[in-house]
Design an enzyme around this catalytic site. Structure first.
Site, short mmCIF file in Angstrom:
data_model
loop_
_atom_site.label_atom_id
_atom_site.label_comp_id
_atom_site.label_asym_id
_atom_site.label_seq_id
_atom_site.Cartn_x
_atom_site.Cartn_y
_atom_site.Cartn_z
CG ASP A 7 -5.72 -25.16 1.46
OD1 ASP A 7 -5.40 -23.99 1.20
OD2 ASP A 7 -4.88 -26.05 1.75
CG ASP A 169 0.29 -22.11 6.62
OD1 ASP A 169 0.92 -22.69 5.72
OD2 ASP A 169 -0.90 -21.76 6.50
#
Ligand code: AMP
Length: 565
Positions: A7, A169
């Site tokens: 990520d 998100d």
């Protein structure tokens, strides 16, 4: 060969691996699962990545940089001392540090990775992310949309066979909304929408802007160090507010101490325009997915900034219920990337999870429109693949030439939603010449094929002619050329990474330096003395003594500001 999941966040990054039937987050040299996406140079010109670099944002603002993910895919260069880096290179340095952490943990060399990107990243930004992987010595097996990663991580915990969920998100620099459905082991992305220039950092900026304007100051009128200190206070304050604690911004400007207290109400009023901007992508994603808000079973929150009560409140009002709160918004994307890495390795436990995705933007070409008068107006956008179409997808559309004696056409390839081509992102162009001995109005078929990684291939075929012209959109404005990549690769390989073994001690020194600069009077003197004692121990090079003194200094610094991460 192990594939790692990464990520690569605006604020923090994390690396994971599929091991013993689950996705595991790998700790860095300091034992943390999150590594700040901050890069700096130390006094010897060595590269620092992570918490040490973050500590130095305040003490060495000209040698340290953060939030560069926002500039991915732009030609902008960021200065560190007398060197300049593109965002891809800075991201590559973060990736290199994560790769080293994974290699040290796994005890083997790692060369392949799945890297997550915001779903709303455009073609150029995706290529820049691949490039960053390449510059770090990683073959990017797959670019995975962050919300899809979150949904995979979340979906694996689900007991229900069928769920529709919305992934919200809000990271440091980007905002993504996705609507997904999990049905019979198939994870289907229904729609994505978002804003590439909206994130938690904007909320921090809003606080600093308020402070400055309340004293009639501006960003350019104060010193860089003061600005960095104010940003740091605003960042910490924003987090305190999440726990309902008001906070103060305070700085010494032109010899005068200037202070402002900010409580929850003030903050919420300041950021209202940003909160309003969060609504539109949600509405658009619901509309594109043809789903009513009521049909969403779960709202999954991802990204550190989704912790803000003002955001939580907006979502609760919009959907008439509370978002899911039991998953860690900072770690979910990395966990999902690890699952995807496991799928790439064809791990047995994962074989029956199938995933589908959509393309985030409309892809089309530029055309001229005919008026009733017979005149043409060029510059119009003609969509070929609509946004939120399932990928992989291949669509063909027929166009025709305008003049009988036209000798060539230039197919311009655009990405975006605007009616006028020039307002969208130009990805590339393809020139097709016709044999000089032929003439007439010709029919032209333009085929766009978009794959699961977001790579577009364009094919142009003219009716009656055998030639097919093809272009794979690899190089577009903002993407580096092959030669440039090679040049930058050589430059990056020459840079030394700071040794992992010394991380803890270096972090203590950087943290001590920052606190020394922040505090005044007696506190400052105590910090100075504690640092001197630690430096003397380092100088004597006795490992046991160094470890004891490091422990002592860490506890001492914790007294001043708590055990902050
Ligand atoms: P990410 O890019 O997902 O790591 O998100 C980082 C962003 O989340 C930064 O802008 C942080 O300021 C913000 N953030 C992290 N924790 C909190 C919190 N407790 N309250 C408010 N914002 C937070």
């Amino acid at each position: 060969m192990t594939i790692i999941g990464i990520d690569l966040g605006t604020t923090n990054s994390a690396v994971s691996v599929w091991k013993d039937g689950r996705s595991l987050l790998i700790p860095n040299a300091l034992g943390d699962r999150l590594t700040p996406s901050v890069v700096g140079l130390d006094d010897n010109g060595d590269i620092l990545v992570g918490r040490i670099a973050r500590e130095r944002l305040l003490t060495h603002p000209l040698l340290t940089t953060s939030a560069f993910k926002r500039h991915m895919g732009t030609p902008r260069e960021i200065r560190l001392g007398d060197r300049r880096f593109r965002a891809e290179e800075l991201s590559a340095l973060v990736l290199r540090a994560l790769k080293a952490d994974a290699e040290s943990y796994l005890g083997e060399t790692v060369t392949e990775a799945v890297i997550s990107v915001p779903a709303y990243f455009n073609d150029t930004q995706r290529k820049a992310t691949r490039m960053a992987g390449e510059l770090a010595g990683l073959k990017v097996e797959r670019l995975l949309n962050e919300p899809t990663a979150a949904a995979i991580a979340y979906g694996l915990h689900q007991q229900k066979p069928e769920t529709q969920f919305l992934v919200f998100d809000l990271g440091g620099g980007t905002f993504d909304v996705s609507i997904l459905e999990l049905f019979d082991g198939v994870m289907e992305v229904k729609a994505v929408a978002g804003d590439n220039y909206l994130g938690g950092e904007d909320f921090t900026d809003a606080i600093v802007d308020y402070y400055l304007s309340s004293f009639g100051l501006s960003v350019s009128s104060i010193e860089r160090k003061t600005l960095a200190a104010l940003r740091e206070q605003a960042e910490a304050g924003k987090r305190d507010l999440t726990k309902h604690k008001p906070f103060k911004l305070s700085a010494l400007i032109d010899g005068e101490r200037k202070e402002r207290e900010i409580g929850r109400e003030r903050f919420e009023a300041l950021v209202q325009p940003l909160v309003d901007r969060l609504r539109r992508p949600i509405e658009r994603a619901l509309l594109d997915a043809s789903i009513d808000g009521d049909a969403i079973d779960e709202i999954v929150m991802v990204g550190g900034a989704s912790r803000m009560p003002v955001v939580y409140g907006m979502l609760s009002r919009m959907f008439g219920r509370l978002p899911a709160a039991h998953i860690d918004p900072d770690e979910t994307v990395a966990v999902g990337a690890g699952v995807q890495a496991g799928m790439k390795e064809r791990s047995e436990e994962l074989q029956d999870v199938v995933m589908t995705d959509v393309c985030p933007y409309t892809l089309g070409t530029e055309v001229a429109m005919a008026y009733a008068t017979g005149e043409y107006e060029s510059g119009h956008f003609s969509p070929i693949i609509d946004r939120n179409t399932f990928v992989p997808v291949s669509r063909v559309k027929r166009f025709s030439t305008v003049n009988e004696d036209q000798k060539k056409i230039v197919v311009k390839i655009y990405q975006g939603e605007n009616r006028l081509a020039a307002n969208n992102l130009l990805l590339g162009e393809l020139e097709v010449e016709f044999p000089p001995e032929t003439s007439g109005i010709r029919d032209i078929d333009i085929r766009y094929t978009y794959d699961i990684n977001g790579i577009l291939e364009v094919e142009v075929k003219t009716e009656g002619l055998d030639d097919v012209h093809r272009i794979v959109i690899e190089e577009n404005p903002g993407v580096m050329s092959r030669e440039e990549i090679e040049r930058r690769l050589a430059k990056l390989s020459a840079l030394k990474m700071h040794p992992r073994e010394q991380e803890r001690n270096r972090l203590l020194l950087a943290r001590g330096d920052r606190l020394y600069e922040e505090r005044l009077g007696d506190e400052r003197e105590w910090i100075g003395l504690a640092m001197q004692r630690f430096e003397a121990a380092l100088h004597r090079q006795d490992k046991r003594e160094i470890d004891e003194e490091a422990e002592r200094l860490e506890q001492f610094l914790n007294q001043f500001e708590g055990n902050r991460r």
